[in-house]
Design a protein around this motif. Sequence first.
Motif, mmCIF file in Angstrom:
data_model
loop_
_atom_site.group_PDB
_atom_site.id
_atom_site.type_symbol
_atom_site.label_atom_id
_atom_site.label_comp_id
_atom_site.label_asym_id
_atom_site.label_seq_id
_atom_site.Cartn_x
_atom_site.Cartn_y
_atom_site.Cartn_z
ATOM 1 N N GLN A 34 8.238 5.979 2.994
ATOM 2 C CA GLN A 34 7.894 4.837 2.146
ATOM 3 C C GLN A 34 6.712 5.161 1.230
ATOM 4 O O GLN A 34 6.676 4.765 0.065
ATOM 5 C CB GLN A 34 7.581 3.623 3.025
ATOM 6 N N ARG A 35 5.743 5.911 1.770
ATOM 7 C CA ARG A 35 4.574 6.270 0.955
ATOM 8 C C ARG A 35 4.976 7.147 -0.220
ATOM 9 O O ARG A 35 4.566 6.904 -1.365
ATOM 10 C CB ARG A 35 3.540 6.990 1.824
ATOM 11 N N THR A 36 5.786 8.185 0.061
ATOM 12 C CA THR A 36 6.164 9.102 -1.016
ATOM 13 C C THR A 36 7.146 8.473 -1.996
ATOM 14 O O THR A 36 7.363 9.004 -3.089
ATOM 15 C CB THR A 36 6.782 10.384 -0.426
ATOM 16 N N ALA A 37 7.742 7.339 -1.608
ATOM 17 C CA ALA A 37 8.678 6.657 -2.508
ATOM 18 C C ALA A 37 7.960 5.778 -3.529
ATOM 19 O O ALA A 37 8.597 5.261 -4.459
ATOM 20 C CB ALA A 37 9.663 5.821 -1.693
ATOM 21 N N ILE A 38 6.647 5.601 -3.378
ATOM 22 C CA ILE A 38 5.897 4.789 -4.340
ATOM 23 C C ILE A 38 5.903 5.503 -5.683
ATOM 24 O O ILE A 38 5.501 6.665 -5.788
ATOM 25 C CB ILE A 38 4.455 4.553 -3.856
ATOM 26 N N ASN A 42 -4.206 8.523 -3.019
ATOM 27 C CA ASN A 42 -3.675 9.302 -4.127
ATOM 28 C C ASN A 42 -4.832 9.791 -4.985
ATOM 29 O O ASN A 42 -5.584 8.989 -5.565
ATOM 30 C CB ASN A 42 -2.712 8.452 -4.963
ATOM 31 N N ALA A 43 -4.985 11.113 -5.085
ATOM 32 C CA ALA A 43 -6.090 11.694 -5.846
ATOM 33 C C ALA A 43 -5.706 12.010 -7.282
ATOM 34 O O ALA A 43 -6.548 12.449 -8.067
ATOM 35 C CB ALA A 43 -6.582 12.961 -5.155
ATOM 36 N N SER A 44 -4.436 11.807 -7.639
ATOM 37 C CA SER A 44 -3.970 12.203 -8.962
ATOM 38 C C SER A 44 -4.227 11.113 -9.996
ATOM 39 O O SER A 44 -4.059 9.916 -9.722
ATOM 40 C CB SER A 44 -2.476 12.524 -8.912
ATOM 41 N N ALA A 45 -4.611 11.557 -11.198
ATOM 42 C CA ALA A 45 -4.806 10.618 -12.307
ATOM 43 C C ALA A 45 -3.567 10.547 -13.187
ATOM 44 O O ALA A 45 -3.562 9.837 -14.200
ATOM 45 C CB ALA A 45 -6.010 11.040 -13.146
ATOM 46 N N THR A 46 -2.511 11.276 -12.812
ATOM 47 C CA THR A 46 -1.276 11.281 -13.591
ATOM 48 C C THR A 46 -0.186 10.540 -12.830
ATOM 49 O O THR A 46 -0.404 10.018 -11.730
ATOM 50 C CB THR A 46 -0.815 12.723 -13.866
ATOM 51 N N ALA A 47 1.007 10.534 -13.415
ATOM 52 C CA ALA A 47 2.121 9.841 -12.772
ATOM 53 C C ALA A 47 2.627 10.595 -11.549
ATOM 54 O O ALA A 47 3.346 10.024 -10.718
ATOM 55 C CB ALA A 47 3.261 9.656 -13.778
ATOM 56 N N THR A 48 2.266 11.880 -11.445
ATOM 57 C CA THR A 48 2.675 12.672 -10.285
ATOM 58 C C THR A 48 1.648 12.496 -9.172
ATOM 59 O O THR A 48 0.469 12.821 -9.344
ATOM 60 C CB THR A 48 2.790 14.160 -10.646
ATOM 61 N N ALA A 49 2.090 11.966 -8.048
ATOM 62 C CA ALA A 49 1.172 11.650 -6.954
ATOM 63 C C ALA A 49 0.628 12.915 -6.294
ATOM 64 O O ALA A 49 1.294 13.948 -6.237
ATOM 65 C CB ALA A 49 1.873 10.783 -5.917
ATOM 66 N N ASN A 50 -0.589 12.822 -5.793
ATOM 67 C CA ASN A 50 -1.211 13.886 -4.997
ATOM 68 C C ASN A 50 -1.868 13.221 -3.798
ATOM 69 O O ASN A 50 -3.052 12.900 -3.812
ATOM 70 C CB ASN A 50 -2.234 14.656 -5.832
ATOM 71 N N TRP A 51 -1.044 12.984 -2.763
ATOM 72 C CA TRP A 51 -1.524 12.271 -1.591
ATOM 73 C C TRP A 51 -2.374 13.190 -0.715
ATOM 74 O O TRP A 51 -1.979 14.303 -0.393
ATOM 75 C CB TRP A 51 -0.351 11.733 -0.770
ATOM 76 N N SER A 106 4.677 6.425 -9.335
ATOM 77 C CA SER A 106 3.466 6.472 -10.168
ATOM 78 C C SER A 106 2.320 5.681 -9.552
ATOM 79 O O SER A 106 1.804 4.721 -10.139
ATOM 80 C CB SER A 106 3.765 5.940 -11.575
ATOM 81 N N PRO A 107 1.893 6.049 -8.338
ATOM 82 C CA PRO A 107 0.799 5.300 -7.710
ATOM 83 C C PRO A 107 -0.507 5.470 -8.483
ATOM 84 O O PRO A 107 -0.755 6.498 -9.102
ATOM 85 C CB PRO A 107 0.707 5.923 -6.319
ATOM 86 N N ALA A 108 -1.322 4.453 -8.447
ATOM 87 C CA ALA A 108 -2.610 4.502 -9.138
ATOM 88 C C ALA A 108 -3.548 5.465 -8.419
ATOM 89 O O ALA A 108 -3.474 5.639 -7.200
ATOM 90 C CB ALA A 108 -3.221 3.110 -9.191
ATOM 91 N N GLN A 109 -4.425 6.103 -9.189
ATOM 92 C CA GLN A 109 -5.413 6.991 -8.591
ATOM 93 C C GLN A 109 -6.326 6.189 -7.671
ATOM 94 O O GLN A 109 -6.863 5.153 -8.051
ATOM 95 C CB GLN A 109 -6.233 7.684 -9.675
ATOM 96 N N GLY A 110 -6.477 6.659 -6.442
ATOM 97 C CA GLY A 110 -7.312 5.968 -5.475
ATOM 98 C C GLY A 110 -6.554 5.009 -4.586
ATOM 99 O O GLY A 110 -7.151 4.395 -3.689
ATOM 100 N N LEU A 111 -5.226 4.862 -4.805
ATOM 101 C CA LEU A 111 -4.432 3.957 -3.976
ATOM 102 C C LEU A 111 -4.509 4.395 -2.514
ATOM 103 O O LEU A 111 -4.320 5.561 -2.183
ATOM 104 C CB LEU A 111 -2.977 3.952 -4.444
ATOM 105 N N LEU A 112 -4.768 3.447 -1.626
ATOM 106 C CA LEU A 112 -4.993 3.733 -0.215
ATOM 107 C C LEU A 112 -3.924 3.062 0.628
ATOM 108 O O LEU A 112 -3.633 1.875 0.451
ATOM 109 C CB LEU A 112 -6.372 3.232 0.215
#
Length: 286
Positions: free
Chosen positions: A20-24, A45-54, A26-32
């Motif tokens: 479920q987490r990886t299905a989000i 999510n540490a990414s500032a782009t549309a590609t998530a970096n959890w 374009s998560p916002a940077q800092g989403l917890l």
Amino acid sequence: MLEVASTTKGMLVPRMTSAQRTAISSPAQGLLVYQTDGTAGFYYNASATATANWLWLPDKAGAGDNLGNGTATTAVKLAGNSLSNNGTGGISITDAGNVTVTGNNTVTGNSSTTGNSTVTGNGSVAGTLVVGATSVDPKAALDVTSTTKGLLPPRLTLTQRNAMGVPTVGMLIVQTDNTPGLYQYTATGWASVGAGNYTAESSSVGAAPTTAVTVSPAATNLVYTNNSSTTIGSVTLSPGTEGQRLVIVNNDLQYLPVVSGSGTGNILPGYAARFIYTNGAWRRES
């Protein structure tokens, strides 16, 4: 913007599975979020782009420093602690770069040590073990380089050496008593390496035998002169004392057969052979 105060309740962030987490999208940077399966815990999510970096926020008490999930960008400071799987033993490194391994050490590649390395268990290197250098000789299993130090093999007394039983042929030791020196284990037993000091304390001189004889060597040198015969007999050596050395010189014109614990071997005319009495038998050294 948001202030939550309570002395009886906590804050509950969204809980979801890893899928479920990886299905989000374009998560916002800092989403917890809090992941409930797999490696459970808080992720952001540490990414500032549309590609998530959890990134996982590990439990400090349960997960420790979690060095396995990251890449060090500076030197790792152990501060006197050791690297260990269960908190005991492991690898200790001093400020000078000296390494101590208190368990067994297995290296499947090449190992290079420029400082001191101490292994109190078993050490295994499947590649090349390099000491005192950084380059690797591909043909060497052990490559030791130094202009100020030597190689020190294990040092044993005669009793300790004999207590080893039957070692592998080629094993080297330094014997510290009963004719000290460097010894190698051969197919016929332990033998001294190198000539050592064979200066004669006494010599026995006589014509080479024409028939088989048994000799009890009381002298350091046995010198056989020409027997002026067309025949020559073999020389069998009687038991000696542990560590006793003997030189047999053949000045006859024929091969001189000598029977010892190494078998029957010939001494060429005009040549000598060295023997040592060890493990209850005479062994030919050269």
